[in-house]
Design an enzyme around this catalytic site. Structure first.
Site, PDB file in Angstrom:
ATOM      1  N   ASP A  78       0.061  -2.728  17.365  1.00  0.00           N
ATOM      2  CA  ASP A  78      -0.559  -2.483  16.057  1.00  0.00           C
ATOM      3  C   ASP A  78      -1.592  -1.363  16.116  1.00  0.00           C
ATOM      4  O   ASP A  78      -1.614  -0.480  15.275  1.00  0.00           O
ATOM      5  CB  ASP A  78      -1.270  -3.755  15.572  1.00  0.00           C
ATOM      6  CG  ASP A  78      -0.484  -4.465  14.489  1.00  0.00           C
ATOM      7  OD1 ASP A  78      -0.540  -4.006  13.348  1.00  0.00           O
ATOM      8  OD2 ASP A  78       0.184  -5.457  14.789  1.00  0.00           O
TER       9      ASP A  78
ATOM     10  N   ARG B 231       0.828  -1.217   0.000  1.00  0.00           N
ATOM     11  CA  ARG B 231       0.000   0.000   0.000  1.00  0.00           C
ATOM     12  C   ARG B 231       0.861   1.266   0.000  1.00  0.00           C
ATOM     13  O   ARG B 231       0.536   2.258  -0.640  1.00  0.00           O
ATOM     14  CB  ARG B 231      -0.954  -0.023   1.203  1.00  0.00           C
ATOM     15  CG  ARG B 231      -2.143  -0.908   0.933  1.00  0.00           C
ATOM     16  CD  ARG B 231      -2.699  -1.643   2.125  1.00  0.00           C
ATOM     17  NE  ARG B 231      -3.685  -2.627   1.648  1.00  0.00           N
ATOM     18  CZ  ARG B 231      -3.353  -3.845   1.211  1.00  0.00           C
ATOM     19  NH1 ARG B 231      -2.100  -4.245   1.199  1.00  0.00           N
ATOM     20  NH2 ARG B 231      -4.296  -4.661   0.766  1.00  0.00           N
TER      21      ARG B 231
ATOM     22  N   LYS C 112       5.080   1.882  12.290  1.00  0.00           N
ATOM     23  CA  LYS C 112       4.734   2.039  13.699  1.00  0.00           C
ATOM     24  C   LYS C 112       4.506   0.668  14.342  1.00  0.00           C
ATOM     25  O   LYS C 112       4.072  -0.252  13.651  1.00  0.00           O
ATOM     26  CB  LYS C 112       3.517   2.960  13.856  1.00  0.00           C
ATOM     27  CG  LYS C 112       2.298   2.565  12.991  1.00  0.00           C
ATOM     28  CD  LYS C 112       1.468   1.491  13.632  1.00  0.00           C
ATOM     29  CE  LYS C 112       0.432   0.893  12.812  1.00  0.00           C
ATOM     30  NZ  LYS C 112       0.034  -0.431  13.218  1.00  0.00           N
TER      31      LYS C 112
ATOM     32  N   HIS D  17      11.609  -4.677  13.807  1.00  0.00           N
ATOM     33  CA  HIS D  17      11.883  -3.245  13.589  1.00  0.00           C
ATOM     34  C   HIS D  17      13.293  -2.884  14.064  1.00  0.00           C
ATOM     35  O   HIS D  17      14.044  -2.210  13.353  1.00  0.00           O
ATOM     36  CB  HIS D  17      10.853  -2.382  14.321  1.00  0.00           C
ATOM     37  CG  HIS D  17       9.502  -2.387  13.660  1.00  0.00           C
ATOM     38  ND1 HIS D  17       8.480  -1.552  14.056  1.00  0.00           N
ATOM     39  CD2 HIS D  17       8.991  -3.124  12.648  1.00  0.00           C
ATOM     40  CE1 HIS D  17       7.405  -1.778  13.313  1.00  0.00           C
ATOM     41  NE2 HIS D  17       7.692  -2.736  12.449  1.00  0.00           N
TER      42      HIS D  17
HETATM   43  N1  LIG Z   1       0.324   2.305   8.728  1.00  0.00           N
HETATM   44  C1  LIG Z   1      -0.653   1.421   8.747  1.00  0.00           C
HETATM   45  O1  LIG Z   1      -1.816   1.715   8.543  1.00  0.00           O
HETATM   46  C2  LIG Z   1      -0.299  -0.015   8.977  1.00  0.00           C
HETATM   47  C3  LIG Z   1      -1.200  -1.025   8.635  1.00  0.00           C
HETATM   48  C4  LIG Z   1      -0.804  -2.355   8.809  1.00  0.00           C
HETATM   49  C5  LIG Z   1       0.432  -2.648   9.363  1.00  0.00           C
HETATM   50  N2  LIG Z   1       1.249  -1.621   9.736  1.00  0.00           N
HETATM   51  C6  LIG Z   1       2.561  -1.897  10.343  1.00  0.00           C
HETATM   52  O2  LIG Z   1       3.398  -2.428   9.328  1.00  0.00           O
HETATM   53  C7  LIG Z   1       4.270  -3.427   9.854  1.00  0.00           C
HETATM   54  C8  LIG Z   1       4.119  -4.696   9.042  1.00  0.00           C
HETATM   55  O3  LIG Z   1       2.785  -5.125   9.050  1.00  0.00           O
HETATM   56  P1  LIG Z   1       2.190  -6.027   7.832  1.00  0.00           P
HETATM   57  O4  LIG Z   1       0.787  -6.330   8.196  1.00  0.00           O
HETATM   58  O5  LIG Z   1       2.486  -5.360   6.536  1.00  0.00           O
HETATM   59  O6  LIG Z   1       3.080  -7.339   8.004  1.00  0.00           O
HETATM   60  P2  LIG Z   1       3.186  -8.635   7.067  1.00  0.00           P
HETATM   61  O7  LIG Z   1       2.636  -8.373   5.718  1.00  0.00           O
HETATM   62  O8  LIG Z   1       2.608  -9.781   7.831  1.00  0.00           O
HETATM   63  O9  LIG Z   1       4.766  -8.870   7.005  1.00  0.00           O
HETATM   64  C9  LIG Z   1       5.670  -7.867   6.587  1.00  0.00           C
HETATM   65  C10 LIG Z   1       7.081  -8.431   6.574  1.00  0.00           C
HETATM   66  O10 LIG Z   1       7.457  -8.843   7.894  1.00  0.00           O
HETATM   67  C11 LIG Z   1       8.229 -10.033   7.837  1.00  0.00           C
HETATM   68  N3  LIG Z   1       7.511 -11.151   8.473  1.00  0.00           N
HETATM   69  C12 LIG Z   1       6.222 -11.538   8.283  1.00  0.00           C
HETATM   70  N4  LIG Z   1       5.943 -12.636   9.008  1.00  0.00           N
HETATM   71  C13 LIG Z   1       7.082 -12.944   9.665  1.00  0.00           C
HETATM   72  C14 LIG Z   1       7.443 -13.981  10.553  1.00  0.00           C
HETATM   73  N5  LIG Z   1       6.573 -14.927  10.902  1.00  0.00           N
HETATM   74  N6  LIG Z   1       8.692 -13.989  11.048  1.00  0.00           N
HETATM   75  C15 LIG Z   1       9.596 -13.058  10.688  1.00  0.00           C
HETATM   76  N7  LIG Z   1       9.317 -12.057   9.820  1.00  0.00           N
HETATM   77  C16 LIG Z   1       8.080 -12.005   9.326  1.00  0.00           C
HETATM   78  C17 LIG Z   1       8.442 -10.323   6.352  1.00  0.00           C
HETATM   79  O11 LIG Z   1       9.649  -9.694   5.981  1.00  0.00           O
HETATM   80  P3  LIG Z   1      10.671 -10.519   5.028  1.00  0.00           P
HETATM   81  O12 LIG Z   1       9.956 -10.583   3.716  1.00  0.00           O
HETATM   82  O13 LIG Z   1      11.916  -9.728   5.045  1.00  0.00           O
HETATM   83  O14 LIG Z   1      10.814 -11.852   5.707  1.00  0.00           O
HETATM   84  C18 LIG Z   1       7.255  -9.645   5.693  1.00  0.00           C
HETATM   85  O15 LIG Z   1       7.519  -9.298   4.361  1.00  0.00           O
HETATM   86  C19 LIG Z   1       3.905  -3.529  11.335  1.00  0.00           C
HETATM   87  O16 LIG Z   1       4.789  -2.716  12.061  1.00  0.00           O
HETATM   88  C20 LIG Z   1       2.499  -2.954  11.434  1.00  0.00           C
HETATM   89  O17 LIG Z   1       2.212  -2.365  12.687  1.00  0.00           O
HETATM   90  C21 LIG Z   1       0.922  -0.330   9.534  1.00  0.00           C
END
Ligand SMILES: NC(=O)c1ccc[n+]([C@@H]2O[C@H](COP(=O)([O-])OP(=O)(O)OC[C@H]3O[C@@H](n4cnc5c(N)ncnc54)[C@H](OP(=O)(O)O)[C@@H]3O)[C@@H](O)[C@H]2O)c1
Length: 353
Positions: free
Chosen positions: A191, A34, A112, A94
Site C-alpha cells: 500500500d 475518489r 498500485k 489485482h
Molecule cells: N492511489 C491511491 O492513492 C490509493 C489510495 C488507497 C488505495 N489505493 C489502492 O487501491 C486498491 C483498493 O484499495 P481500497 O482502499 O479502495 O480498497 P477497499 O475499498 O477496501 O476495497 C475495494 C474493493 O476490493 C474488494 N474487496 C474489499 N475487501 C475485500 C475482501 N475482504 N475480500 C475480497 N475482496 C475485497 C471489493 O471488490 P468487490 O466489490 O468486487 O468485491 C471492494 O469493492 C489497493 O490496490 C490500494 O493499494 C490507492
C-alpha cells in the site's frame, strides 16, 4: 549543466486532444470513489459501468456516483461499450481481476501495486502484450505536474550526479482496516512502500544490493520496513514504510549540484524546493494540495496512449512497475514476509500458471 534559474513548466496534456474513453470500474471501494469523482470533475472521460462481486454494492456505487450501468461478478467485461477497466480491488485480486479484463480485450489500469509480486506482474505484462491491450499500474504520483517538473530537472542534470534518495511513508490505520489483514496481503509494503521504492528506483535505477529490516504486528502482518538500497556509482537510497503510526512522509533527492526536498506526503500534489549546493539559488514549486482530485492525470495519460496506439506507458512503464515489485520481493524475502497466495499450498491449489 549550470544550476537552473527557473523551474521548467509542467507539461499538462490537452484534454481536447485525447480520446474520450468509456471506463468500467472493477472494485467500487474507497479509492474507486475518489477516482470516479476526479474523472467526472476534471476530464472528458466517461465512466459508463461498474462491477462488484456484490451486485448490490455495484448498484449502490452506480447510483451514488452517477454511473449508468452496474454488474455483479465480472459481467461488465462482456459489455462492448467498455473500453478500459480500472481495477481498484484489494491487492490479492489485482492479478485475477486484471487478467480477466485483459482476456476480455479491455485496456486496463490497475491500482498500485501492479500485483502482489514480480512474478504475478510479469503474467499480467505478458497477457496484455499477447492480447494487444494497454496495461499500466495506477501509480498516480508519476502523472502529477510536480513529478513532471522533477523529471525534467533530473533529465536536465539540475542536481548533478544524484547520490542519495531518502523517502518515507508511514500511516496509522485502525484495527479494522484491510491493511491489517494477512488474508488481504496486508502490511505497509504494497500500500505505502510502493511510493518510496518507486521514487528511489525511478531516480537511481535498479539497486545492486538491498538490506531490509522489519518488525511484525499482532495478526501476522508486517508493521514496518526500512530498506537500504545501493545503486551503481555508490549512490544510496534510504527508505522506510510503516503502519505503526504516522511519519512525516518527506522525500529528498540529493546530488553533486543541489538538493530537492519534497515535504510529506511527498507522493501527493504539493510543493517542493530545489536548493543549489552552494546555497546561491533556491527555487520553490507551488501546487495546490488538492490530493485525490488529481487522480485524473493518469487517466488522461492512458487515454492519450491508447489514442496513439500504444500498449504501454512511456512514463510508468511495466518495467518500472516490475522493478518496484522486484525490490519489494527481495525486502520481503529477507524479512520472511510471504503472502497467502505465495504459500506452496496456494500454488498447488492454483495449478500451473
Ligand atoms: N492511489 C491511491 O492513492 C490509493 C489510495 C488507497 C488505495 N489505493 C489502492 O487501491 C486498491 C483498493 O484499495 P481500497 O482502499 O479502495 O480498497 P477497499 O475499498 O477496501 O476495497 C475495494 C474493493 O476490493 C474488494 N474487496 C474489499 N475487501 C475485500 C475482501 N475482504 N475480500 C475480497 N475482496 C475485497 C471489493 O471488490 P468487490 O466489490 O468486487 O468485491 C471492494 O469493492 C489497493 O490496490 C490500494 O493499494 C490507492
Amino acid at each position: 549543466m549550470t544550476f537552473p534559474r527557473h523551474l521548467p513548466r509542467p507539461r499538462i496534456l490537452d484534454q481536447d486532444r485525447v480520446p474520450r474513453l468509456r471506463w468500467g470500474i472493477a472494485g467500487p471501494g474507497w479509492i474507486a470513489e475518489r477516482f470516479v469523482s476526479a474523472l467526472k470533475a476534471h476530464t472528458h472521460q466517461q465512466v459508463v459501468a461498474v462491477q462488484s462481486s456484490d451486485p448490490a454494492r455495484a448498484r449502490a456505487f452506480a447510483e451514488r456516483m452517477g454511473v449508468p450501468r452496474s454488474f455483479g461478478g465480472r459481467d461488465m467485461l462482456a459489455d462492448p461499450e467498455v473500453d478500459v477497466v480500472y481495477v481498484a480491488t484489494v491487492h490479492n485480486r489485482h492479478l485475477p481481476d486484471a487478467l480477466a479484463a485483459i482476456e476480455a480485450g479491455k485496456h486496463v489500469l490497475v491500482e498500485k501495486p501492479l500485483a502482489l509480486n514480480a512474478g504475478e506482474g510479469r503474467r499480467l505484462r505478458d497477457a496484455a502484450r499477447e492480447r494487444g491491450v494497454f496495461l499500466m499500474e495506477a501509480y498516480w504520483a508519476d502523472f502529477l505536474p510536480k513529478f513532471d517538473v522533477i523529471r525534467q530537472l533530473l533529465a536536465d542534470g539540475a542536481l548533478g550526479d544524484v547520490r542519495t534518495v531518502i523517502a518515507d511513508h508511514g500511516e496509522w490505520f485502525g484495527p479494522d482496516h484491510r491493511i491489517m489483514r494477512a488474508d488481504l496481503a496486508g502490511g505497509p509494503m504494497l500500500d505505502l512502500g510502493t511510493y518510496p521504492v518507486a521514487l528511489a528506483t525511478g531516480v537511481l535505477g535498479r539497486p545492486d544490493r538491498i538490506v531490509a529490516a522489519g518488525g511484525d504486528m499482532p495478526g501476522g502482518v508486517n508493521g514496518q520496513c526500512s530498506m537500504l538500497l545501493s545503486h551503481s556509482g555508490g549512490a544510496q537510497s534510504v527508505l522506510h514504510t510503516s503502519i505503526l503510526g504516522h511519519t512525516p512522509g518527506d522525500a529528498t533527492i540529493s546530488g553533486t549540484g543541489g538538493m530537492l526536498t519534497v515535504p510529506g506526503r511527498f507522493y501527493t500534489p504539493g510543493p517542493f524546493t530545489l536548493t543549489a549546493n552552494d546555497l546561491s539559488t533556491r527555487l520553490v514549486f507551488e501546487e495546490e494540495r488538492n490530493h485525490y482530485a488529481q487522480l485524473f492525470h493518469q487517466a488522461v495519460h492512458l487515454a492519450s496512449c491508447v489514442g496513439e496506439g500504444r500498449i504501454e506507458s512511456p512514463v510508468r512503464s511495466l518495467d518500472d512497475s516490475l522493478l518496484t515489485l522486484e525490490v519489494m520481493d527481495e525486502a520481503r524475502r529477507q524479512l520472511d514476509i510471504v503472502f497467502q497466495e505465495e504459500q506452496p499450498t496456494a500454488h498447488k491449489q492454483a495449478g500451473p500458471s
